[in-house]
Design an enzyme around this catalytic site. Structure first.
Site, PDB file in Angstrom:
ATOM      1  N   MET A  35       0.848  -1.201   0.000  1.00  0.00           N
ATOM      2  CA  MET A  35       0.000   0.000   0.000  1.00  0.00           C
ATOM      3  C   MET A  35       0.881   1.249   0.000  1.00  0.00           C
ATOM      4  O   MET A  35       0.428   2.342   0.351  1.00  0.00           O
ATOM      5  CB  MET A  35      -0.927  -0.001   1.219  1.00  0.00           C
ATOM      6  N   GLY A  36       2.150   1.078  -0.346  1.00  0.00           N
ATOM      7  CA  GLY A  36       3.053   2.234  -0.415  1.00  0.00           C
ATOM      8  C   GLY A  36       3.525   2.663   0.957  1.00  0.00           C
ATOM      9  O   GLY A  36       3.452   1.899   1.920  1.00  0.00           O
ATOM     10  N   HIS A  39       8.947   1.071   3.554  1.00  0.00           N
ATOM     11  CA  HIS A  39      10.022   1.050   4.550  1.00  0.00           C
ATOM     12  C   HIS A  39      10.852  -0.203   4.303  1.00  0.00           C
ATOM     13  O   HIS A  39      10.569  -0.971   3.360  1.00  0.00           O
ATOM     14  CB  HIS A  39       9.439   1.084   5.967  1.00  0.00           C
ATOM     15  N   GLY A  41      10.885  -3.025   5.615  1.00  0.00           N
ATOM     16  CA  GLY A  41      10.110  -4.276   5.564  1.00  0.00           C
ATOM     17  C   GLY A  41       9.677  -4.558   4.134  1.00  0.00           C
ATOM     18  O   GLY A  41       9.893  -5.656   3.601  1.00  0.00           O
ATOM     19  N   HIS A  42       9.067  -3.557   3.508  1.00  0.00           N
ATOM     20  CA  HIS A  42       8.653  -3.721   2.102  1.00  0.00           C
ATOM     21  C   HIS A  42       9.872  -4.020   1.222  1.00  0.00           C
ATOM     22  O   HIS A  42       9.833  -4.883   0.343  1.00  0.00           O
ATOM     23  CB  HIS A  42       8.015  -2.430   1.570  1.00  0.00           C
ATOM     24  N   GLY A 152       4.799 -10.408   3.745  1.00  0.00           N
ATOM     25  CA  GLY A 152       5.548 -10.367   4.999  1.00  0.00           C
ATOM     26  C   GLY A 152       4.831 -11.119   6.112  1.00  0.00           C
ATOM     27  O   GLY A 152       3.601 -11.030   6.244  1.00  0.00           O
ATOM     28  N   GLN A 153       5.609 -11.809   6.933  1.00  0.00           N
ATOM     29  CA  GLN A 153       5.055 -12.482   8.115  1.00  0.00           C
ATOM     30  C   GLN A 153       4.440 -11.469   9.091  1.00  0.00           C
ATOM     31  O   GLN A 153       3.653 -11.827   9.955  1.00  0.00           O
ATOM     32  CB  GLN A 153       6.168 -13.281   8.813  1.00  0.00           C
ATOM     33  N   LYS A 154       4.833 -10.202   8.949  1.00  0.00           N
ATOM     34  CA  LYS A 154       4.286  -9.138   9.806  1.00  0.00           C
ATOM     35  C   LYS A 154       2.751  -9.226   9.860  1.00  0.00           C
ATOM     36  O   LYS A 154       2.142  -9.011  10.901  1.00  0.00           O
ATOM     37  CB  LYS A 154       4.754  -7.791   9.239  1.00  0.00           C
ATOM     38  N   ARG A 192       2.294   2.636   9.447  1.00  0.00           N
ATOM     39  CA  ARG A 192       1.498   3.391  10.431  1.00  0.00           C
ATOM     40  C   ARG A 192       2.355   3.929  11.581  1.00  0.00           C
ATOM     41  O   ARG A 192       1.853   4.726  12.380  1.00  0.00           O
ATOM     42  CB  ARG A 192       0.369   2.525  10.975  1.00  0.00           C
TER      43      ARG A 192
HETATM   44  P1  AMP Z   1       1.385  -3.033   3.470  1.00  0.00           P
HETATM   45  O1  AMP Z   1       1.914  -1.969   2.587  1.00  0.00           O
HETATM   46  O2  AMP Z   1       1.362  -2.686   4.914  1.00  0.00           O
HETATM   47  O3  AMP Z   1       0.076  -3.610   2.959  1.00  0.00           O
HETATM   48  O4  AMP Z   1       2.421  -4.230   3.373  1.00  0.00           O
HETATM   49  C1  AMP Z   1       2.805  -4.777   2.141  1.00  0.00           C
HETATM   50  C2  AMP Z   1       3.581  -6.038   2.393  1.00  0.00           C
HETATM   51  O5  AMP Z   1       4.733  -5.737   3.165  1.00  0.00           O
HETATM   52  C3  AMP Z   1       2.779  -7.093   3.183  1.00  0.00           C
HETATM   53  O6  AMP Z   1       3.057  -8.378   2.670  1.00  0.00           O
HETATM   54  C4  AMP Z   1       3.317  -6.918   4.568  1.00  0.00           C
HETATM   55  O7  AMP Z   1       3.201  -8.081   5.377  1.00  0.00           O
HETATM   56  C5  AMP Z   1       4.766  -6.600   4.290  1.00  0.00           C
HETATM   57  N1  AMP Z   1       5.359  -5.920   5.447  1.00  0.00           N
HETATM   58  C6  AMP Z   1       4.868  -4.843   6.116  1.00  0.00           C
HETATM   59  N2  AMP Z   1       5.654  -4.540   7.175  1.00  0.00           N
HETATM   60  C7  AMP Z   1       6.659  -5.459   7.174  1.00  0.00           C
HETATM   61  C8  AMP Z   1       7.781  -5.695   8.022  1.00  0.00           C
HETATM   62  N3  AMP Z   1       8.045  -4.934   9.078  1.00  0.00           N
HETATM   63  N4  AMP Z   1       8.608  -6.716   7.708  1.00  0.00           N
HETATM   64  C9  AMP Z   1       8.367  -7.512   6.635  1.00  0.00           C
HETATM   65  N5  AMP Z   1       7.319  -7.354   5.800  1.00  0.00           N
HETATM   66  C10 AMP Z   1       6.471  -6.342   6.066  1.00  0.00           C
END
Ligand code: AMP
Length: 289
Positions: A35-36, A39, A41-42, A152-154, A192
């Site tokens: 979702m942009g 960081h 993690g992405h 991500g496992q997050k 967030r």
């Molecule tokens: P989001 O943009 O929050 O929808 O996340 C996009 C992808 O990045 C999803 O597969 C999340 O699980 C992964 N993601 C988000 N935060 C982390 C993190 N801290 N470590 C690893 N993967 C992450």
């Protein structure tokens, strides 16, 4: 330094055309749905995709159908130019960043009824969330012709929902789950986190501390999930985190309750720090005896 220009695509039709061309040249396609507000993690998922596939597509789409009307859709951070610069630096091939109206044009009414594993935990607190997630992920896998998609496992429960959906609907995409990337002090990276004030940022540390404590207790022989749960709750409450949606240790395949941890289990927490809802988890391993 980046050596090539990233290709930005904004409609499902453009993305499908590009994917067809890549497939006709025999290229494998790796997809990282986001979702942009990117960081590390992405970016760790992006790195995995770059390593394992010929072409990497990062999707950036703040999907309105996975947010309830009371949630933070409008204020969700959208630093689009910064995201593109980061991806360009990494030599990502394509960014697919559609507008909501091109993903959901008038008359688009089909939704994925998500698998059973979606009903607990997040499903209880965010009832429509996983239908929105499953539907958008299936659409993204379809339009990108993903060979491999990286998550991500997050978002632990989300990974189960997606794995079960892909299995149940015979989707020809391999799903790869990557580890949680954390700040040096343990806070799981999240788009967030920017909403946290300095004092909330300190309070939020209780979440990863509670998860670590559960692992320590298990390593010392405490297998009773009720005990592990109340220990986690105590840590959260000590840091004055009052709104805890859940803090649990459950079976890591089904998310069903278990009385005792046999070999492994997953500890999951969702809690509100100020106005920000954070989730985190840890796969707990009983030390070999
Ligand atoms: P989001 O943009 O929050 O929808 O996340 C996009 C992808 O990045 C999803 O597969 C999340 O699980 C992964 N993601 C988000 N935060 C982390 C993190 N801290 N470590 C690893 N993967 C992450």
């Amino acid at each position: 330094m980046s050596t090539k220009t990233i290709r930005l695509l904004s409609t499902p039709g453009e993305m499908q055309k590009a994917a067809r061309e890549l497939k006709s040249k025999g290229k494998s396609i790796g997809v990282v749905p986001t979702m942009g507000a990117l960081h590390d993690g992405h970016l760790s998922l992006v790195r995995e995709s770059l390593k394992s596939t010929d072409v990497t597509v990062v999707t950036i789409f703040v999907n309105p159908t996975q947010f309830a009307p009371t949630e933070d859709l409008d204020k969700y951070p959208r630093p689009f130019d910064k995201d593109i610069a980061l991806l360009e630096e990494m030599n990502v091939d394509f960014v697919f960043a559609p507008e909501p109206h091109s993903m959901y044009p008038p008359g688009c009414s089909t939704k994925v009824d998500p698998p059973v594993v979606s009903k607990k935990l997040e499903g209880e607190h965010r009832p429509e969330h996983f239908s929105g997630v499953a539907t958008v992920v299936l659409k993204l896998l379809n339009v990108t012709s993903a060979d491999i998609a990286f998550f991500g496992q997050k978002d632990f429960q989300q990974t189960l929902v997606i794995k079960h959906m892909v299995r149940d609907l015979n989707v020809a995409t391999e799903i790869v789950i990557c580890p949680i990337i954390r700040e040096p002090d343990g806070l799981a990276m999240s788009s967030r986190n920017v909403f946290l004030s300095p004092s909330e940022r300190q309070q939020a540390l209780a979440i990863s501390q509670a998860l670590n404590h559960a692992q320590q207790m298990l390593s010392q022989g405490e297998t009773n999930t009720s005990v592990l749960r109340s220990e986690m709750m105590n840590i959260l409450k000590t840091k004055n985190i009052k709104r805890i949606d859940y803090a649990l240790v459950v079976d890591s395949d089904s998310l069903e309750s278990i009385q005792n941890v046999r070999d492994s289990a997953v500890a999951l927490i969702a809690a509100h720090v100020g106005d920000t809802r954070l989730i985190d988890n840890s796969i707990l391993q009983k030390e070999p005896t």
